[in-house]
Design an enzyme around this catalytic site. Structure first.
Site: not given
Length: 327
Positions: A240, A269, A287
């Site tokens: 993460r 992000e 991601h």
């Protein structure tokens, strides 16, 4: 009898929407609009359920503004977008989608680590720019993966799957650190050896991060940790954003403190630290570790299953909290 009302917060597979529409009054978002907190609260008025993704923050403030909400089903294994204590206190179930993305995410994590070690992105950019004119003995010389030492920080399902790939497929020596040590049988299956965090940092040729995010895990890898790593080491983060101090990592990459990094997740992000964007020795992906069509469909359907379970009077099958029956 009126159907329960649910909000599907982001675009999703049409077949998943069809499943939901057979049982619920569904407000969909196939335009994939990113709702602000105010917009999300407005959309959730009168809704008993929400099909969420990591982009929807379910906070105490939002819960107070949405008294009808009873369940949020996250299409993700992570749930750091949920204030779980606040949800539990309000009687709102929180669910995620573990298990179905393990192997796909491990595939990607290993691919990202290999691309980082072998300088694939950097060399492709070089070729596309028309710079490749001749062979040279040290052209984009990277580091070997086979026979090297793979370090894994966070040894849950995905970490174990990466360990198996490294040990069984590439003859890597696998070391790991975790909040709690695995049982002997699992260690043997993964051919992995438990070490301290300090030993992990100092020994790994390729360090892969697969730990869940929490306030305690924020900047688990910062300047001090990067300073302990080998100058030839690579760092891969598929965990993460916020696990790594991105600014400190950019400094370490720029100075040669570590050789390279592969990043699928970032602090803040979809924004990416500009210093990382300026570097050639970092592989950047948006991601997408779980992004294969079969896996994303399985995630969507598991999130739908949790909603279907709850509204049929069952306990959601992959809940991350427990709500008393009277709530």
């Amino acid at each position: 009898m009126n159907k329960p009302q649910i909000l599907v917060c982001r675009a999703v597979f049409p077949e998943t929407l069809q499943r939901l529409a057979s049982q619920f009054d569904v407000e969909a978002n196939q335009d994939d609009t990113l709702f602000t907190p105010v917009q999300l609260a407005a959309k959730l008025q009168g809704k008993q359920g929400a099909f969420t993704t990591g982009s929807e923050r379910i906070s105490a403030e939002l819960l107070a503004a949405c008294p009808d909400l009873k369940i949020c089903a996250n299409m993700a294994v992570g749930y750091n977008n949920f204030d779980v204590p606040a949800m539990t206190a309000r009687g709102v179930w929180a669910t995620n989608t573990p298990g179905v993305l393990t192997e796909t995410t491990a595939d990607f994590g290993f691919a990202l680590m290999m691309a980082t070690a072998r300088r694939i992105t950097e060399s492709e950019h070089y070729l596309r720019a028309g710079h490749w004119k001749n062979w040279r003995f040290d052209q984009f010389a990277g580091s070997d993966v086979h026979g090297s030492t793979l370090g894994i920080l966070g040894m849950g399902r995905i970490g174990q799957a990466i360990a198996r790939r490294g040990a069984l497929g590439f003859g890597m020596q696998v070391i790991y650190h975790n909040r709690s040590r695995l049982d002997a049988a699992t260690e043997a299956e993964c051919k992995a050896r438990y070490v301290s965090k300090e030993a992990l940092l100092k020994t790994a040729d390729h360090l892969v991060l697969v730990l869940p995010y929490s306030a305690q895990a924020h900047h688990t890898i910062g300047a001090a940790e990067l300073a302990q790593m080998k100058s030839s080491a690579t760092l891969t983060n598929i965990a993460r954003g916020g696990i790594v101090d991105d600014a400190a990592l950019a400094t370490a990459l720029r100075s040669g403190q570590i050789a390279a990094a592969g990043l699928d997740v970032f602090e803040g992000e979809p924004k990416v630290h500009p210093d990382l964007l300026a570097l050639s020795n970092v592989v950047l992906t948006p991601h997408i570790a779980s992004s294969s069509t079969p896996t994303r469909l399985a995630m969507a359907n598991l999130a739908a299953d949790n909603l279907l379970d709850f509204f049929s009077g069952k306990t959601p099958r992959t809940s991350v909290n427990t709500v008393p029956a009277a709530a």
